[in-house]
Design a protein around this motif. Structure first.
Motif, short mmCIF file in Angstrom:
data_model
loop_
_atom_site.label_atom_id
_atom_site.label_comp_id
_atom_site.label_asym_id
_atom_site.label_seq_id
_atom_site.Cartn_x
_atom_site.Cartn_y
_atom_site.Cartn_z
N GLY A 104 52.63 -12.52 -21.71
CA GLY A 104 52.38 -11.56 -22.76
C GLY A 104 51.16 -11.86 -23.62
N SER A 105 50.55 -13.03 -23.43
CA SER A 105 49.35 -13.36 -24.19
C SER A 105 48.13 -12.67 -23.57
CB SER A 105 49.14 -14.88 -24.22
OG SER A 105 48.91 -15.38 -22.92
N PHE A 106 47.04 -12.59 -24.34
CA PHE A 106 45.82 -11.92 -23.89
C PHE A 106 44.65 -12.89 -23.86
CE2 PHE A 106 48.48 -8.45 -25.15
CZ PHE A 106 48.12 -7.38 -24.35
N THR A 165 47.94 -10.24 -31.47
CA THR A 165 46.85 -9.27 -31.26
C THR A 165 46.94 -8.78 -29.82
OG1 THR A 165 45.43 -10.43 -32.83
CG2 THR A 165 44.36 -8.92 -31.31
N GLU A 166 46.95 -7.45 -29.64
CA GLU A 166 47.07 -6.87 -28.31
C GLU A 166 45.89 -5.93 -28.06
OE1 GLU A 166 50.87 -5.09 -27.75
OE2 GLU A 166 51.98 -6.96 -28.13
N TYR A 190 34.04 -12.16 -30.93
CA TYR A 190 35.06 -11.39 -31.65
C TYR A 190 35.65 -10.35 -30.70
CZ TYR A 190 33.16 -13.11 -36.11
OH TYR A 190 32.74 -13.90 -37.15
N VAL A 191 36.88 -9.97 -30.96
CA VAL A 191 37.48 -8.79 -30.34
C VAL A 191 37.92 -7.88 -31.49
CG1 VAL A 191 39.77 -9.86 -30.09
CG2 VAL A 191 39.14 -7.91 -28.66
N PRO A 216 30.82 -8.10 -37.31
CA PRO A 216 32.01 -8.94 -37.12
C PRO A 216 33.21 -8.40 -37.87
CG PRO A 216 30.46 -9.98 -38.62
CD PRO A 216 29.77 -8.78 -38.05
N GLY A 217 34.36 -8.71 -37.36
CA GLY A 217 35.62 -8.26 -37.93
C GLY A 217 36.69 -8.49 -36.90
N GLY A 218 37.82 -7.85 -37.05
CA GLY A 218 38.87 -8.01 -36.05
C GLY A 218 39.33 -9.45 -35.97
N VAL A 219 39.30 -10.00 -34.75
CA VAL A 219 39.81 -11.34 -34.50
C VAL A 219 38.69 -12.21 -33.95
CG1 VAL A 219 41.52 -12.72 -33.26
CG2 VAL A 219 42.11 -10.42 -34.05
#
Length: 250
Positions: A169-171, A223-224, A189-190, A199-202
């Protein structure tokens, strides 16, 4: 006829005159600044697009301004407290080399990375049997849920960035057959949304290498990412985007 001979005396409070510098000493004094001027001149000539982009970034201008101010202040302090010009030149030359290595060298040197976190073959989402085990069940093999071509943003970049879902289930974000122009302090970043350029998100950490066959980055739990997201490589030193890839369903 009497001859008047007058002897000039230096008043006790007058500062002594500095001896005139020799040509080698003059060359030593200007050598560090000349070296930096040549390095950055070469960078602006050979990497015009990247240099021009940096001038539009507030962070890059602050970095450049900080270097200039720091250089002037340090030079003044050295002239005030260090008597020997060769020692002053050696200190400034060492600092100039560090600046060139940290900020300019990454644009001209490739680092290879093929760190793989996903083991075994990877299937596209469209190839997996829908419902082999009913809704909500995790696949038993790694699945590429999305992919997109890397697009350079005032930098050169080629290859693919994809998002892979592991059986647990991990990405994972994977760069495949990629060649990304080097830059100082690149960060991966994603981000949710298409064609994101800030930049932002993860944050997934620093880009380990700018060329390679397959290079994987773990996405934190919770995070998916998938279709409609963006994989972004960002130059944190100068505050400019390097490349991104909008994710499409596979």
């Amino acid at each position: 006829m009497a001859t008047d001979v007058r002897t000039r005396q230096t008043s006790p409070g007058a500062p002594p005159k500095r001896p005139r510098q020799t040509w080698p000493a003059r060359i030593a004094a200007v050598l560090p600044a000349a070296f930096l001027a040549v390095v950055f001149g070469f960078f602006f000539i050979t990497k015009t697009s990247e240099a021009w982009t940096a001038t539009k970034s507030v962070r890059a201008l602050l970095v450049i301004g900080g270097i200039v101010v720091g250089w002037v202040v340090l030079g003044w302090l050295l002239r005030r407290f260090v008597r020997w010009v060769w020692i002053r030149s050696a200190i400034l030359s060492a600092i100039a080399v560090v600046i060139a290595v940290v900020l300019v060298r990454p644009y001209y040197v490739d680092t290879r990375d093929d760190t793989k976190l996903v083991k075994g073959p990877v299937q596209d989402a469209s190839q997996t049997a829908p419902a082999a085990a009913g809704p909500g069940a995790s696949p038993t093999v790694p699945v590429r849920v999305s992919a997109g071509q890397l697009r350079g943003i005032h930098h050169s970049a080629s290859g693919e960035a994809s998002i892979i879902r592991q059986p647990d289930g991990s990405f994972v974000v994977r760069f495949s057959n990629f060649d990304i122009e080097g830059a100082p302090d690149p960060i991966v970043y994603v981000i949710q949304g298409e064609d994101r350029q800030n930049p932002g998100g993860v944050e997934l950490g620093g880009l380990r290498g700018n060329v390679g066959t397959d290079s994987d980055y773990a996405v934190p739990r919770g995070t998916e990412p998938g279709p409609g997201w963006t994989v972004l490589v960002w130059c944190r030193a100068f505050g400019v985007p390097i490349t991104n890839a909008t994710q499409l369903a596979t």
